[in-house]
Design an enzyme around this catalytic site. Structure first.
Site, PDB file in Angstrom:
ATOM      1  N   TRP A 132       1.241   5.626  -1.786  1.00 54.62           N
ATOM      2  CA  TRP A 132       0.947   6.603  -2.836  1.00 54.62           C
ATOM      3  C   TRP A 132       2.033   6.698  -3.897  1.00 54.62           C
ATOM      4  O   TRP A 132       1.813   7.285  -4.953  1.00 54.62           O
ATOM      5  CB  TRP A 132       0.698   7.969  -2.207  1.00 54.62           C
ATOM      6  CG  TRP A 132      -0.748   8.196  -1.892  1.00 54.62           C
ATOM      7  CD1 TRP A 132      -1.531   7.433  -1.081  1.00 54.62           C
ATOM      8  CD2 TRP A 132      -1.580   9.248  -2.402  1.00 54.62           C
ATOM      9  NE1 TRP A 132      -2.803   7.961  -1.040  1.00 54.62           N
ATOM     10  CE2 TRP A 132      -2.858   9.070  -1.835  1.00 54.62           C
ATOM     11  CE3 TRP A 132      -1.361  10.335  -3.250  1.00 54.62           C
ATOM     12  CZ2 TRP A 132      -3.927   9.933  -2.110  1.00 54.62           C
ATOM     13  CZ3 TRP A 132      -2.426  11.198  -3.504  1.00 54.62           C
ATOM     14  CH2 TRP A 132      -3.686  10.994  -2.952  1.00 54.62           C
ATOM     15  N   TYR A 185       0.831  -1.212   0.000  1.00 50.30           N
ATOM     16  CA  TYR A 185       0.000   0.000   0.000  1.00 50.30           C
ATOM     17  C   TYR A 185       0.862   1.258   0.000  1.00 50.30           C
ATOM     18  O   TYR A 185       1.910   1.287   0.665  1.00 50.30           O
ATOM     19  CB  TYR A 185      -0.890   0.010   1.250  1.00 50.30           C
ATOM     20  CG  TYR A 185      -1.859   1.161   1.272  1.00 50.30           C
ATOM     21  CD1 TYR A 185      -3.084   1.051   0.625  1.00 50.30           C
ATOM     22  CD2 TYR A 185      -1.548   2.359   1.907  1.00 50.30           C
ATOM     23  CE1 TYR A 185      -3.978   2.117   0.624  1.00 50.30           C
ATOM     24  CE2 TYR A 185      -2.429   3.419   1.903  1.00 50.30           C
ATOM     25  CZ  TYR A 185      -3.641   3.290   1.259  1.00 50.30           C
ATOM     26  OH  TYR A 185      -4.518   4.342   1.248  1.00 50.30           O
TER      27      TYR A 185
END
Ligand SMILES: Nc1nc2c(c(=O)[nH]1)N[C@H]1C(S)=C(S)[C@@H](COP(=O)(O)OP(=O)(O)OC[C@H]3O[C@@H](n4cnc5c(=O)[nH]c(N)nc54)[C@H](O)[C@@H]3O)O[C@H]1N2
Ligand SMILES: Nc1nc2c(c(=O)[nH]1)N[C@H]1C(S)=C(S)[C@@H](COP(=O)(O)OP(=O)(O)OC[C@H]3O[C@@H](n4cnc5c(=O)[nH]c(N)nc54)[C@H](O)[C@@H]3O)O[C@H]1N2
Ligand SMILES: [Mo]
Length: 773
Positions: free
Chosen positions: A116, A114
């Site tokens: 960005w 996980y």
């Protein structure tokens, strides 16, 4: 596509488009894109932050991993690293992946990964790692997000999908033109709308709010923090205790029903479950009437004010906005369910500018025109492994392999993870209770990390592969919700020995005999061109690739959208039923009720969390600590950059607290304090502000975890709120993170200030000499 010594190059980041000024292969200045009306200052962190010792220069392997010493003797995160060649590192990675999949099966590899990462759709780290691992038999994956997991799981039961949470928002244009009242739970902080995953073309958030103000829309900021509303947007501030929003929303429901001022026709035609929720509000089963007086005692907004609010809702076209932070809490599903219930009672759902929506300032694109199609992305293939975990249950999984847990009506078991592979995320930023994560992180046999920077995740890995930044490769930014596409040309040479994620996976794929399947015989540049050509299929008005690459940015006209969430359902419920059990809005959900979760029954409820200002624990830890998004960066990215560094106090993260709370503790502005609870402790620098509700403090996320281990305890020197947060699912339904349910105590720190070491690389040894660099 070659480098030249002096250039200006347009690039895209998650916080905007910028012109990079390059001299002698170094970034010397950053100018915002001329067409951005409200550029984000975050870009100014880039010069000086892309190279230097904080970058990882060469592949490395943790000494204790190479020497096969026990993790008790050399725990991850406190060990030295040995530099190795790329050939050696890649050989070891390929052999480890092969060993683990042969010995235990592919589900023993955890690669939710996980995070960005960076803008740029080809070199998108998660797409790359998932595509690669799918081709070698798969991996245990993760579901939902840290951002809004509780909402993502509960909303489909209520309205049949995630509209109004991740897409299909009633537009600001409709709110300005037809709306009258905006209830903004958690405010509409401009700092958060600087960001959009994949990139932002033009920043439009503040202009949209301003237009609504000019059109006479009234804003009410329901938040523990006044500053959650931009200064230039006139609004009434109603401070409420954190995590009590559902109590307030339910009392507003009660008042509307009690005064017979709700929209009966709407409720009858478009919803189910009115009986069950009104019985709850009347207190038929628990004897507690959920009226304004009841809620006032919980949330601390005066009873008369709550009645006045109910009045306003009944007499105005109302938009109920709840941000995402509010559901990142224990029982985080409840404020969303209560908000839909209130909006249904108001009868404004599906009418222009009214109804509900979640996250209106969480990203720049929310409430702006949506494209109506999605841009292409790198095909990831199919994961042959079925195992997955709710994303925030990471440490639980590592600590308790084989244990059963409940999730969204299912009973599952945690897989036994032997190898963790992370690219493009920072779990030592995003996960809760970092001291617990440090322990959980010792469990796997091998941890591989691909990162550009020496952050805590890189320091806690075994095999560290240095990665280029988005400025060191050719890519394309396809901005969702925006009419802008950017040619992200390589602006800088790769730092030292750093390589692209794509190149790294290609080399490992080669060793495992699947290179051709991974690359399809394409270079990175050919993939970028292919993504553009796929985009042209979705929008035939786009110019040919060569023209796009030369012009560097393409923008195209987009017709204004007049979208209102659920207006088609309202217009014709028979033809456009919702995808819920009943086809209607479910104020009561039989499927959820049937799961039998007491903390998340079949309708919206108020449940007392373990950590809130009304809890017994507040006698020991009397401050509710919120950890919002940082104004001066995206998550942990470029914490070492100028913009982030200049906001620090004595080099520490900035804690916002009310002057009264400070005074009681003998704290003055500029002091360094120790924030603590039973889980952990960290230092922070104090800024006083009467914009905070007394009893509530804010410590933004993003300060790199900087542990000092002393006498068996860990003190985080920089101020990472996640050493304090609880690692507990919001409920068994969603198992989302509950970081905003958090009580702490704060005291002046009088010992000598420990030096910040987060940005100094760990000890690095050369293999042959075994000496320090
Ligand atoms: N207490 C608390 N915790 C929270 C939150 C909160 O509100 N409170 N919010 C949560 C939320 S909403 C989120 S989204 C998460 C965010 O958590 P993350 O998304 O994990 O945070 P980032 O700092 O963006 O991490 C991205 C990492 O990718 C690296 N990177 C950048 N480009 C590349 C690349 O091309 N390749 C590779 N391999 N790496 C790259 C960056 O250097 C950085 O280390 O945090 C969550 N954590
Ligand atoms: N500058 C910047 N912008 C970002 C990001 C970033 O890292 N930096 N991250 C992006 C990401 S990934 C996400 S998910 C979004 C997140 O967007 P949000 O989840 O909305 O953001 P937060 O900043 O965590 O919270 C916003 C405000 O909610 C208030 N709040 C917290 N708890 C409660 C509560 O219980 N009740 C009420 N009424 N108010 C409460 C706090 O005062 C806080 O300032 O932001 C995005 N925008
Ligand atoms: Mo997020």
């Amino acid at each position: 596509m070659s480098l030249s010594p002096e250039r200006k190059i347009l690039t895209s980041t998650h916080w905007g488009i910028y012109e990079l000024h390059i001299e002698n292969s170094a970034l010397v200045a950053v100018k915002p894109w001329a067409e951005d009306p409200e550029p984000s200052p975050i870009g100014q962190s880039l010069p000086g932050a892309i190279d230097g010792p904080v970058r990882i220069a060469r592949p490395l392997i943790r000494k204790g991993w190479l020497d096969k010493t026990s993790r008790e003797a050399t725990p991850r995160g406190r060990d030295a690293f040995i530099e190795v060649s790329w050939d050696e590192a890649l050989g070891i990675v390929a052999a480890e992946l092969d060993r683990v999949r042969q010995q235990y099966g592919n589900q023993a590899i955890y690669a939710g990964s996980y995070g960005w990462a960076s803008a740029g759709r080809f070199h998108h780290a998660q797409s790359q790692i998932h595509r690669f691992l799918n081709l070698i038999g798969g991996y245990t994956s993760s579901e939902n997000t840290y951002s809004s997991a509780a909402g993502e799981v509960v909303l489909p039961y209520i309205i049949g999908n995630q509209y109004g949470l991740v897409s299909h928002y009633t537009t600001w244009e409709q709110i300005a033109s037809h709306g009258e009242l905006v209830l903004a739970f958690g405010g509409l902080p401009g700092r958060n709308s600087q960001i959009q995953g994949g990139g932002v073309g033009r920043h439009l958030h503040n202009a949209s709010l301003q237009r609504a103000v000019e059109q006479g829309v009234r804003f009410i900021n329901l938040s523990p923090c006044r500053d959650d509303m931009p200064e230039n947007i006139p609004s009434e501030w109603l401070p409420l205790r954190p995590t009590t929003d559902s109590a307030l929303l339910l009392a507003l429901c009660y008042e509307l029903i009690q005064q017979q001022r709700y929209d009966k026709a709407f409720i009858e035609r478009f919803t189910v479950g009115f009986e069950q929720i009104s019985a709850y509000l009347r207190g038929d089963n628990d004897g507690i009437v959920k009226d304004a007086a009841w809620a006032a005692a919980i949330c601390q907004i005066p009873e008369a004010k709550i009645r006045e609010l109910a009045d306003l809702i009944a007499s105005h076209r109302t938009m109920v906005m709840v941000n995402w932070a509010i559901q990142r809490a224990e029982f985080g599903e409840q404020p969303y369910w209560a908000a839909v219930t209130l909006a249904a009672l108001s009868g404004d759902i599906g009418l222009p500018g009214g109804g509900f929506g979640f996250g209106y300032a969480c990203l720049n694109g929310v409430g702006q025109n949506e494209l109506g199609y999605r841009w292409p992305s790198l095909p990831q293939g199919k994961n042959p492994v079925a195992e997955s975990i709710p994303v925030a249950r990471l440490a639980d999984m590592l600590l308790a392999p084989g244990d059963e847990y409940d999730f969204n009506g299912m009973t599952r078991r945690y897989p036994d993870i032997r190898l963790v592979y992370w690219a493009g995320g920072n779990p030592f930023h995003h996960h809760q209770d970092l001291n617990r994560l440090v322990k959980a992180w010792q469990q796997p046999e091998t941890i591989i990390v691909q990162e550009p920077f020496w952050n805590a995740t890189a320091r806690h890995g075994d095999i560290i592969l240095p990665v280029t930044t988005s400025f060191e490769r050719n890519d394309i930014a396809l901005v969702n919700r925006d009419n802008t596409i950017v040619a992200m040309k390589k602006a800088l040479p790769a730092f030292r020995e750093a390589r692209d994620d794509y190149h790294i996976f290609q080399s490992i794929a080669q060793q495992l005999g699947i290179e051709e399947n991974f690359t399809l015989g394409r270079t990175a540049e050919e993939w970028v061109e292919d993504l553009y050509e796929q985009s042209r299929k979705r929008n035939p008005l786009l110019p040919p690739f060569d023209q796009f690459w030369q012009e560097e940015v393409v923008t195209f006209a987009q017709p204004a959208s007049h979208y209102n969430l659920l207006e088609d359902f309202r217009a014709d419920p028979a033809r456009c039923p919702l995808m819920t059990a009943s086809g209607r809005i479910e104020l009561y959900s039989q499927p959820v009720a049937d799961y039998g979760y007491t903390e998340c029954p079949g309708h919206a409820v108020w449940r007392e969390p373990e950590e809130w200002l009304g809890a017994p624990l507040a006698r020991t830890y009397p401050i509710h600590l919120l950890s919002p998004q940082p104004a001066d960066k995206l998550h942990s990215q470029y914490d070492h950059g100028k913009v982030s560094q200049s906001a620090k106090i004595h080099g520490r993260n900035r804690l916002l607290m009310h002057p009264l709370d400070a005074q009681h503790r003998g704290i003055v502005a500029g002091d360094v304090v120790r924030i603590f609870n039973s889980r952990g402790q960290c230092l922070a620098g104090v800024k006083l502000s009467d914009a905070m509700m007394p009893g509530v403090a804010q410590l933004p996320t993003g300060a790199w975890f900087d542990p000092l281990y002393q006498d068996g305890e860990c003190l985080d020197k920089q101020g990472n709120p996640n050493v304090l947060t609880q690692d507990k699912g919001s409920s068994r339904l969603s198992q989302g993170p509950s970081c905003n349910s958090l009580l702490v105590e704060i005291e002046r720190y009088i010992s000598r200030l420990p030096e910040i070491t987060a940005f100094t690389p760990p000890q690095i040894l050369r293999r042959c000499q075994n000496v320090k660099e």
